[in-house]
Design an enzyme around this catalytic site. Sequence first.
Site, mmCIF file in Angstrom:
data_model
loop_
_atom_site.group_PDB
_atom_site.id
_atom_site.type_symbol
_atom_site.label_atom_id
_atom_site.label_comp_id
_atom_site.label_asym_id
_atom_site.label_seq_id
_atom_site.Cartn_x
_atom_site.Cartn_y
_atom_site.Cartn_z
ATOM 1 N N VAL A 1 56.626 47.042 -25.528
ATOM 2 C CA VAL A 1 57.986 46.848 -25.885
ATOM 3 C C VAL A 1 58.711 46.301 -24.571
ATOM 4 O O VAL A 1 59.567 45.290 -24.906
ATOM 5 C CB VAL A 1 58.505 48.311 -26.059
ATOM 6 C CG1 VAL A 1 59.959 48.128 -26.508
ATOM 7 C CG2 VAL A 1 57.712 49.139 -27.200
ATOM 8 N N LYS B 1 61.302 59.012 -27.727
ATOM 9 C CA LYS B 1 61.522 59.918 -28.875
ATOM 10 C C LYS B 1 61.348 61.566 -28.274
ATOM 11 O O LYS B 1 62.134 62.219 -28.616
ATOM 12 C CB LYS B 1 60.971 59.686 -29.886
ATOM 13 C CG LYS B 1 59.295 59.772 -29.690
ATOM 14 C CD LYS B 1 58.912 58.465 -29.992
ATOM 15 C CE LYS B 1 57.415 58.209 -29.915
ATOM 16 N NZ LYS B 1 56.608 56.922 -29.992
ATOM 17 N N GLY C 1 46.128 48.026 -32.856
ATOM 18 C CA GLY C 1 47.029 48.524 -32.072
ATOM 19 C C GLY C 1 47.999 49.476 -32.474
ATOM 20 O O GLY C 1 49.125 49.813 -31.832
ATOM 21 N N ASP D 1 54.743 63.186 -33.560
ATOM 22 C CA ASP D 1 55.780 62.043 -33.446
ATOM 23 C C ASP D 1 56.751 62.049 -34.292
ATOM 24 O O ASP D 1 58.061 61.967 -33.891
ATOM 25 C CB ASP D 1 54.786 60.483 -33.421
ATOM 26 C CG ASP D 1 55.840 59.325 -33.284
ATOM 27 O OD1 ASP D 1 56.115 58.922 -32.356
ATOM 28 O OD2 ASP D 1 56.155 58.940 -34.396
ATOM 29 N N LYS E 1 61.380 62.555 -33.962
ATOM 30 C CA LYS E 1 62.082 61.686 -34.558
ATOM 31 C C LYS E 1 63.131 62.423 -35.328
ATOM 32 O O LYS E 1 63.954 62.300 -35.739
ATOM 33 C CB LYS E 1 61.458 60.488 -35.252
ATOM 34 C CG LYS E 1 60.686 59.691 -34.232
ATOM 35 C CD LYS E 1 59.668 58.668 -35.052
ATOM 36 C CE LYS E 1 58.902 57.733 -33.914
ATOM 37 N NZ LYS E 1 58.118 56.789 -34.668
ATOM 38 N N GLY F 1 55.736 48.273 -33.632
ATOM 39 C CA GLY F 1 55.619 47.059 -33.064
ATOM 40 C C GLY F 1 56.539 46.789 -31.970
ATOM 41 O O GLY F 1 57.645 47.121 -31.745
#
Length: 448
Positions: A40, A128, A209, A223, A227, A324
């Site tokens: 990122v 997050k 990935g 995860d 969120k 991504g």
Amino acid sequence: MANKRSTSSPRKAAKSKTFSVAASRAAKPVKVALLGFGTVGSSVARVLAESKFAGVELTHIFNRNVARKRASDAAKYVPGSVVWTENIADILSSDADIVVELMGGLVPAEAWIRKCFAAGKSVVTANKQLIAYRGTKLSRLAAQHRVQLVHGAAVAGGVPVIPGMLQGLSGDKITRVSGIVNGTCNYILSRMESGASYAAVLADAQALGYAEADPTADVDGFDARAKLCILSRIALHAELDPDTIPTQTISGVEAVDFAYAKELNCTIRQVSRAQIDGRLAYARVAPMLVPLTSPIAWSHGTQNMVVTSGRFGGDVVFSGHGAGGEPTAVAVVSDILAVAQRSVAVQLPVRRRQVTGEFLAPQYLRFVVDDRPGIVCSIAGALAKVGANIDSLLQHPGHPKHRLPFVITTEPCLTSTIEQAVALMAKMDFMLERPLCLQILTIDDKAE
């Protein structure tokens, strides 16, 4: 005439002063420092370099093993004037106005962000876990230091869910938020929909990935749980403890479950949902059967989809690529621009809510048994013992008798009720596997 001149003069002076301030800001660009130059972070640098936003300048990059990062292909987008460092003190003592935290995790990110605030620096983050567990406290601390904490990239990557809710839906009373917020799980489950096995698709996701070497955070729902807490705080004004939200892994889902789901006019997705009823928040992250009429069923690959249900505005759907580097970088850069232009998000009061995972819903039960007479009778007896009723029974031909899969769906019952029944069934001697239990999503948003 004199009065006329004296009346107009202050206006002209004010107008002139406004232009002077604007010119001053234009002459002094907002300086940005990156913490982290991974997937990122490098994408953020590329977006900033190629878009050339006026008044925004990348000045510092922090990362471990800087020499390796500077030699990477991604570094070609970084201006030669940028200072690279492995020492966080260089960032804190720098003249950067905005620090972009992309390291992830709680430690040392939280401590560094607190120091950034104390140094008068605003923070943009995609972290997050940090926002789920510490977001409220850190936002208050930022306000005390008269800086900003912005986290639009923390949920759904490049999909503007957070700014959309903050700025576009703050006037509504949102009663429920649900959807797909983990691109890895969505990729795995939508591939399995075509008949692939869980293990094979997970390996592909890791090779591409999309999934980490240890995929636990994604496939077990941790995860997505973080969120969901962030979305609940913004949409429902409810502060939820992430550790109290029930989660269920997707690893027990098999290709055969999609064949049965199709027969029920459903598919299977990892769904995160929360709704407010009185003082309680009903929340859960789990693979669920989703009716094909729901927009949640339409999301494939790494796409994310979030549906809000409002008392006045009805249902609103946010959809797009949630995973991504580049999609997430778009959200990060958008936050940088918002801070640079001194945009202020709507702030509404948030209440701490107790969480329960007790949903009243139909259930999907898939069994794998060593076939013999009386199996259905035994299963029905276990359901009757806890007060649950069978709605339908599905069995496809072509499977060996010694390892026979079949499905029972139930009428709506509480989560705890079906869990008691599954515990009873798992002990039956003809069961070859623990029964798979999935909630069937029926009280949800439907397309018009």
